[in-house]
Each structure stands twice: as C-alpha cells, then as structure tokens.
Design a protein around this motif. Structure first.
Motif, short mmCIF file in Angstrom:
data_model
loop_
_atom_site.label_atom_id
_atom_site.label_comp_id
_atom_site.label_asym_id
_atom_site.label_seq_id
_atom_site.Cartn_x
_atom_site.Cartn_y
_atom_site.Cartn_z
N GLU A 170 18.14 12.98 -17.42
CA GLU A 170 18.77 14.30 -17.41
C GLU A 170 19.11 14.72 -15.98
O GLU A 170 20.18 15.30 -15.75
CB GLU A 170 17.85 15.33 -18.05
N LYS A 171 18.24 14.42 -15.02
CA LYS A 171 18.54 14.74 -13.61
C LYS A 171 19.75 13.96 -13.14
O LYS A 171 20.64 14.51 -12.49
CB LYS A 171 17.35 14.37 -12.72
N ALA A 198 22.21 12.71 -14.89
CA ALA A 198 23.42 13.20 -15.55
C ALA A 198 23.89 14.51 -14.93
O ALA A 198 25.09 14.72 -14.72
CB ALA A 198 23.19 13.36 -17.04
N SER A 199 22.94 15.40 -14.62
CA SER A 199 23.35 16.68 -14.04
C SER A 199 23.85 16.50 -12.62
O SER A 199 24.80 17.15 -12.20
CB SER A 199 22.19 17.68 -14.08
N ALA A 211 27.38 15.05 -12.83
CA ALA A 211 28.35 16.04 -13.25
C ALA A 211 28.71 16.97 -12.10
O ALA A 211 29.86 17.41 -11.97
CB ALA A 211 27.81 16.85 -14.43
N GLN A 212 27.76 17.27 -11.23
CA GLN A 212 28.03 18.13 -10.09
C GLN A 212 28.82 17.39 -9.02
O GLN A 212 29.62 17.97 -8.30
CB GLN A 212 26.72 18.65 -9.49
#
Length: 91
Positions: free
Chosen positions: A47-48, A50-51, A54-55
């Motif tokens: 999850e880290k 992927a975030s 995305a940023q």
C-alpha cells in the motif's frame, strides 16, 4: 443429536493432543502467527509503494489527451505497404 456437546469437543481435543503432542501444536500456532504478521507487513508495504507511485507520476488532464483526431488515421494506418511513394528494389 445434530449438534456436538462440550464433551465431544473435549474428546476430540484429547485425541489431537495425544496424536500430535502439545509441542507440535504450539510450534504450529507460532508458525501461523509469524505467517500472519508477515502477510500484514507485506500488505502495508504494498500500500505504501502504491501510494508513493501514485504521487510520483503526474497525471495528464482528462480532456487533453494527445492523439489522432476522429476521422483521421495515423500515418502507418493510412498507407498500405509499398504505397508510400518509395519504390521497392526488384528482387
């Protein structure tokens, strides 16, 4: 007669303990706990990632996507092979 009473479950537990021993069962439970912890840690890392991904990648505006206009074909689709005005050498 359709459900098991507490005595049925105690007999099953006693048989399992006699067959496997308490050492193996506690070892299995420890291994299971380690596996669950590792799984949760990997989910958090994914999850880290992927975030952060995305940023890091800027997204183009939704209405301004470059490309051929409707009704127009790209240069490679418009002309069949050999029709580009260049002559092929005779074989």
């Amino acid at each position: 007669m359709g459900s098991f009473s507490i005595w049925h479950w105690l007999v099953v537990l006693l048989v399992v303990l006699l067959l496997f021993g308490s050492g193996k069962i506690s070892g299995l439970m420890g291994d299971l706990a380690k596996g669950i912890k590792s799984f949760k840690q990997n989910i958090k890392e994914d999850e880290k990632d992927a975030s952060m991904e995305a940023q890091a990648t800027p997204q183009p505006p939704a209405g301004n996507i470059p490309g051929p206009q409707q009704g127009q074909a790209s240069a490679t689709q418009a002309q069949p092979e050999g029709a580009s005005g260049q002559s092929r050498p005779a074989a």
